[in-house]
Scaffold this motif. Structure first.
Motif, PDB file in Angstrom:
ATOM      1  N   TYR A 133      -6.534   6.495  -6.444  1.00 59.96           N
ATOM      2  CA  TYR A 133      -5.088   6.301  -6.614  1.00 59.96           C
ATOM      3  C   TYR A 133      -4.417   5.903  -5.300  1.00 59.96           C
ATOM      4  O   TYR A 133      -3.722   4.879  -5.230  1.00 59.96           O
ATOM      5  CB  TYR A 133      -4.449   7.575  -7.163  1.00 59.96           C
ATOM      6  N   PHE A 134      -4.613   6.695  -4.259  1.00 57.80           N
ATOM      7  CA  PHE A 134      -3.908   6.422  -3.010  1.00 57.80           C
ATOM      8  C   PHE A 134      -4.447   5.179  -2.308  1.00 57.80           C
ATOM      9  O   PHE A 134      -3.689   4.406  -1.718  1.00 57.80           O
ATOM     10  CB  PHE A 134      -3.947   7.643  -2.096  1.00 57.80           C
ATOM     11  N   GLY A 135      -5.766   4.981  -2.352  1.00 59.21           N
ATOM     12  CA  GLY A 135      -6.321   3.786  -1.727  1.00 59.21           C
ATOM     13  C   GLY A 135      -5.788   2.515  -2.363  1.00 59.21           C
ATOM     14  O   GLY A 135      -5.404   1.566  -1.667  1.00 59.21           O
ATOM     15  N   LEU A 136      -5.741   2.504  -3.693  1.00 59.58           N
ATOM     16  CA  LEU A 136      -5.262   1.302  -4.383  1.00 59.58           C
ATOM     17  C   LEU A 136      -3.750   1.166  -4.315  1.00 59.58           C
ATOM     18  O   LEU A 136      -3.218   0.114  -3.950  1.00 59.58           O
ATOM     19  CB  LEU A 136      -5.714   1.322  -5.844  1.00 59.58           C
ATOM     20  N   MET A 137      -3.024   2.230  -4.660  1.00 60.14           N
ATOM     21  CA  MET A 137      -1.581   2.122  -4.819  1.00 60.14           C
ATOM     22  C   MET A 137      -0.834   2.092  -3.486  1.00 60.14           C
ATOM     23  O   MET A 137       0.167   1.399  -3.351  1.00 60.14           O
ATOM     24  CB  MET A 137      -1.065   3.271  -5.689  1.00 60.14           C
ATOM     25  N   HIS A 138      -1.301   2.825  -2.500  1.00 60.16           N
ATOM     26  CA  HIS A 138      -0.571   2.914  -1.233  1.00 60.16           C
ATOM     27  C   HIS A 138      -1.038   1.903  -0.202  1.00 60.16           C
ATOM     28  O   HIS A 138      -0.269   1.533   0.691  1.00 60.16           O
ATOM     29  CB  HIS A 138      -0.666   4.327  -0.664  1.00 60.16           C
ATOM     30  N   ILE A 139      -2.309   1.452  -0.292  1.00 61.27           N
ATOM     31  CA  ILE A 139      -2.812   0.451   0.649  1.00 61.27           C
ATOM     32  C   ILE A 139      -2.971  -0.903  -0.047  1.00 61.27           C
ATOM     33  O   ILE A 139      -2.502  -1.926   0.440  1.00 61.27           O
ATOM     34  CB  ILE A 139      -4.143   0.902   1.282  1.00 61.27           C
ATOM     35  N   GLY A 140      -3.616  -0.902  -1.214  1.00 65.49           N
ATOM     36  CA  GLY A 140      -3.807  -2.152  -1.949  1.00 65.49           C
ATOM     37  C   GLY A 140      -2.518  -2.719  -2.518  1.00 65.49           C
ATOM     38  O   GLY A 140      -2.341  -3.933  -2.594  1.00 65.49           O
ATOM     39  N   LYS A 141      -1.622  -1.847  -2.945  1.00 67.81           N
ATOM     40  CA  LYS A 141      -0.311  -2.235  -3.488  1.00 67.81           C
ATOM     41  C   LYS A 141      -0.423  -3.405  -4.476  1.00 67.81           C
ATOM     42  O   LYS A 141       0.154  -4.474  -4.272  1.00 67.81           O
ATOM     43  CB  LYS A 141       0.653  -2.581  -2.345  1.00 67.81           C
ATOM     44  N   PRO A 142      -1.164  -3.199  -5.561  1.00 65.84           N
ATOM     45  CA  PRO A 142      -1.377  -4.306  -6.511  1.00 65.84           C
ATOM     46  C   PRO A 142      -0.102  -4.674  -7.258  1.00 65.84           C
ATOM     47  O   PRO A 142       0.719  -3.814  -7.573  1.00 65.84           O
ATOM     48  CB  PRO A 142      -2.422  -3.730  -7.470  1.00 65.84           C
ATOM     49  N   LYS A 143       0.018  -5.965  -7.542  1.00 63.98           N
ATOM     50  CA  LYS A 143       1.150  -6.465  -8.324  1.00 63.98           C
ATOM     51  C   LYS A 143       0.613  -7.092  -9.594  1.00 63.98           C
ATOM     52  O   LYS A 143      -0.496  -7.657  -9.611  1.00 63.98           O
ATOM     53  CB  LYS A 143       1.940  -7.499  -7.525  1.00 63.98           C
ATOM     54  N   ALA A 144       1.373  -7.002 -10.669  1.00 67.55           N
ATOM     55  CA  ALA A 144       0.967  -7.590 -11.944  1.00 67.55           C
ATOM     56  C   ALA A 144       0.619  -9.054 -11.752  1.00 67.55           C
ATOM     57  O   ALA A 144       1.337  -9.795 -11.072  1.00 67.55           O
ATOM     58  CB  ALA A 144       2.084  -7.432 -12.966  1.00 67.55           C
ATOM     59  N   GLY A 145      -0.518  -9.462 -12.315  1.00 64.80           N
ATOM     60  CA  GLY A 145      -0.961 -10.844 -12.220  1.00 64.80           C
ATOM     61  C   GLY A 145      -1.900 -11.111 -11.065  1.00 64.80           C
ATOM     62  O   GLY A 145      -2.529 -12.179 -11.020  1.00 64.80           O
ATOM     63  N   GLU A 146      -2.008 -10.181 -10.123  1.00 62.31           N
ATOM     64  CA  GLU A 146      -2.924 -10.373  -9.002  1.00 62.31           C
ATOM     65  C   GLU A 146      -4.359 -10.076  -9.430  1.00 62.31           C
ATOM     66  O   GLU A 146      -4.613  -9.456 -10.460  1.00 62.31           O
ATOM     67  CB  GLU A 146      -2.531  -9.472  -7.829  1.00 62.31           C
ATOM     68  N   THR A 147      -5.301 -10.530  -8.591  1.00 65.01           N
ATOM     69  CA  THR A 147      -6.718 -10.285  -8.834  1.00 65.01           C
ATOM     70  C   THR A 147      -7.210  -9.172  -7.916  1.00 65.01           C
ATOM     71  O   THR A 147      -7.042  -9.241  -6.689  1.00 65.01           O
ATOM     72  CB  THR A 147      -7.550 -11.560  -8.586  1.00 65.01           C
ATOM     73  N   VAL A 148      -7.821  -8.157  -8.521  1.00 66.11           N
ATOM     74  CA  VAL A 148      -8.370  -7.026  -7.792  1.00 66.11           C
ATOM     75  C   VAL A 148      -9.884  -7.012  -7.978  1.00 66.11           C
ATOM     76  O   VAL A 148     -10.372  -7.046  -9.113  1.00 66.11           O
ATOM     77  CB  VAL A 148      -7.774  -5.688  -8.286  1.00 66.11           C
ATOM     78  N   VAL A 149     -10.620  -6.977  -6.885  1.00 63.02           N
ATOM     79  CA  VAL A 149     -12.078  -6.870  -6.933  1.00 63.02           C
ATOM     80  C   VAL A 149     -12.478  -5.495  -6.415  1.00 63.02           C
ATOM     81  O   VAL A 149     -11.950  -5.031  -5.395  1.00 63.02           O
ATOM     82  CB  VAL A 149     -12.754  -7.971  -6.095  1.00 63.02           C
ATOM     83  N   VAL A 150     -13.420  -4.857  -7.109  1.00 66.32           N
ATOM     84  CA  VAL A 150     -13.882  -3.514  -6.746  1.00 66.32           C
ATOM     85  C   VAL A 150     -15.394  -3.551  -6.576  1.00 66.32           C
ATOM     86  O   VAL A 150     -16.115  -3.927  -7.511  1.00 66.32           O
ATOM     87  CB  VAL A 150     -13.521  -2.482  -7.834  1.00 66.32           C
ATOM     88  N   SER A 151     -15.895  -3.193  -5.404  1.00 64.32           N
ATOM     89  CA  SER A 151     -17.340  -3.035  -5.231  1.00 64.32           C
ATOM     90  C   SER A 151     -17.714  -1.581  -5.507  1.00 64.32           C
ATOM     91  O   SER A 151     -16.869  -0.693  -5.448  1.00 64.32           O
ATOM     92  CB  SER A 151     -17.764  -3.450  -3.820  1.00 64.32           C
ATOM     93  N   GLY A 152     -18.993  -1.359  -5.826  1.00 71.81           N
ATOM     94  CA  GLY A 152     -19.377  -0.018  -6.274  1.00 71.81           C
ATOM     95  C   GLY A 152     -18.551   0.373  -7.479  1.00 71.81           C
ATOM     96  O   GLY A 152     -18.159   1.532  -7.650  1.00 71.81           O
ATOM     97  N   ALA A 153     -18.300  -0.595  -8.368  1.00 76.30           N
ATOM     98  CA  ALA A 153     -17.290  -0.426  -9.409  1.00 76.30           C
ATOM     99  C   ALA A 153     -17.668   0.574 -10.489  1.00 76.30           C
ATOM    100  O   ALA A 153     -16.792   1.109 -11.169  1.00 76.30           O
ATOM    101  CB  ALA A 153     -16.977  -1.782 -10.061  1.00 76.30           C
ATOM    102  N   ALA A 154     -18.956   0.831 -10.655  1.00 83.15           N
ATOM    103  CA  ALA A 154     -19.371   1.807 -11.662  1.00 83.15           C
ATOM    104  C   ALA A 154     -19.528   3.196 -11.075  1.00 83.15           C
ATOM    105  O   ALA A 154     -19.921   4.128 -11.778  1.00 83.15           O
ATOM    106  CB  ALA A 154     -20.686   1.369 -12.316  1.00 83.15           C
ATOM    107  N   GLY A 155     -19.201   3.347  -9.802  1.00 79.28           N
ATOM    108  CA  GLY A 155     -19.266   4.655  -9.166  1.00 79.28           C
ATOM    109  C   GLY A 155     -18.047   5.488  -9.477  1.00 79.28           C
ATOM    110  O   GLY A 155     -17.124   5.058 -10.188  1.00 79.28           O
TER     111      GLY A 155
END
Length: 332
Positions: A133-155
């Motif tokens: 939550y904090f890594g994505l929302m406070h640092i990544g700050k995603p916006k609708a329509g953007e592309t987010v890539v996650v490594s180790g995604a099944a972890g």
């Protein structure tokens, strides 16, 4: 009272092995006022533990030789000399790898196992979920329509990150190490695309194909060549929450890779490492959002559970082989 504990027997060189651990018997003292006796129910194993096995300066002190490993544990109160906790209460905290253990009352936080399975408080409603939550929302700050890539995604963290990004209206691409995990990311967790790095010959091109508009947020759990490939597809003003580097934890020499700073510079990219403890004052905010999404069915938890206290080292070593999908736990 005699109980079992698992200690660090020696410091690993490269990939840890079972000989780096030892299980032994230990006598527990009588509990004092303000203390509780707990029986371990669930034990968390996490990649960060590998770093603490080294005798090196870091954000947390190293584990000591011949002393028990510490980590997140769910325990049940067996005996109490505390006004805060009663026998039968279920609590969570950072506790030793012991079957039974005595802790100060203030080290344990009571949980409500009627709201969600107790194990969730080590995962999606605990440090794992809060890290995502904090890594994505406070640092990544995603916006609708953007592309987010996650490594180790099944972890444990990655699967939560991807789901939160979908809740935010993003195009989400996950990178994992097997076809089973790729299918799980799409069918169970709602990722738009998923890439199996073990069967992809050109990971940079595969990422480009899955991200036709480039990468706006890269949640980095692994480092290494996978991260090099993602960053080759990074957009201007992208954000990179730097959460883990599991591809590098067991290296004995510093690997030489592409020099990425010129790309970060010329594309004005933010890369920020973080430790979840930095957000401690805001934990309640994160827990409220996570619990709400779990209740609404928007956020799903997936757990890999090993059974038997003695299998804690096996479970930890399994993380570095990709044996887990979602949160890795040991049920005593």
């Amino acid at each position: 009272m005699t109980t079992a504990q698992i200690v660090l027997a020696s410091r690993p060189k490269g990939l840890p092995v079972t000989d780096n651990f030892r299980m032994e018997q230990v006598d527990l003292p009588q509990i004092n006022d303000g203390e509780i006796l707990l029986k371990g129910l669930y034990y968390s194993v996490d990649p960060y533990m590998r770093g603490r096995m080294n005798d090196a300066k870091s954000y947390a002190p190293p584990f000591e030789i011949d002393q028990p490993i510490y980590g997140g544990v769910i325990g049940k109160v067996v005996e109490s000399k505390s006004e805060l906790h009663q026998p039968g209460d279920v609590v969570v905290g950072n506790f030793p790898w012991r079957r039974d253990f005595i802790v100060n009352e203030k080290e344990a936080r009571k949980i409500d196992a009627s709201l969600a399975p107790a194990s969730y408080y080590l995962g999606i409603l605990g440090m794992t979920g809060l890290t995502a939550y904090f890594g994505l929302m406070h640092i990544g700050k995603p916006k609708a329509g953007e592309t987010v890539v996650v490594s180790g995604a099944a972890g444990a963290v990655g699967a939560v990150v991807g789901q939160i990004a979908k809740i935010q209206g993003c195009h989400v691409v996950g990178i994992a190490g097997s076809e089973e995990k790729v299918q799980l990311l799409i069918t169970e967790f709602g990722f738009d695309k998923a890439i199996n790095y073990n069967t992809t010959h050109d990971i940079t091109k595969a990422i480009a194909d899955a991200c036709p508009n480039g990468v706006d947020v890269y949640f980095d759990n692994v480092g290494g060549e996978i991260s090099d490939a993602v960053i080759n597809n990074i957009n201007f003003y992208a954000r990179i929450p730097l959460c883990g580097q599991i591809a590098l934890y067991n290296t004995t020499e510093i690997p030489v890779g592409p020099r990425l700073q010129p790309m970060l510079l010329t594309r004005s990219v933010l890369m920020q490492g973080f430790i979840i403890g930095q957000f401690q004052a805001q934990f309640q905010e994160g827990i409220e959002h996570l619990a709400k999404w779990v209740k609404e069915g928007k956020l799903k938890a997936h757990e890999t559970i090993e059974h038997g206290f003695e299998n804690l080292p096996k479970a930890l070593l399994g993380l570095f082989k990709g044996n887990n999908t979602g949160k890795m736990l040991v049920e005593a």
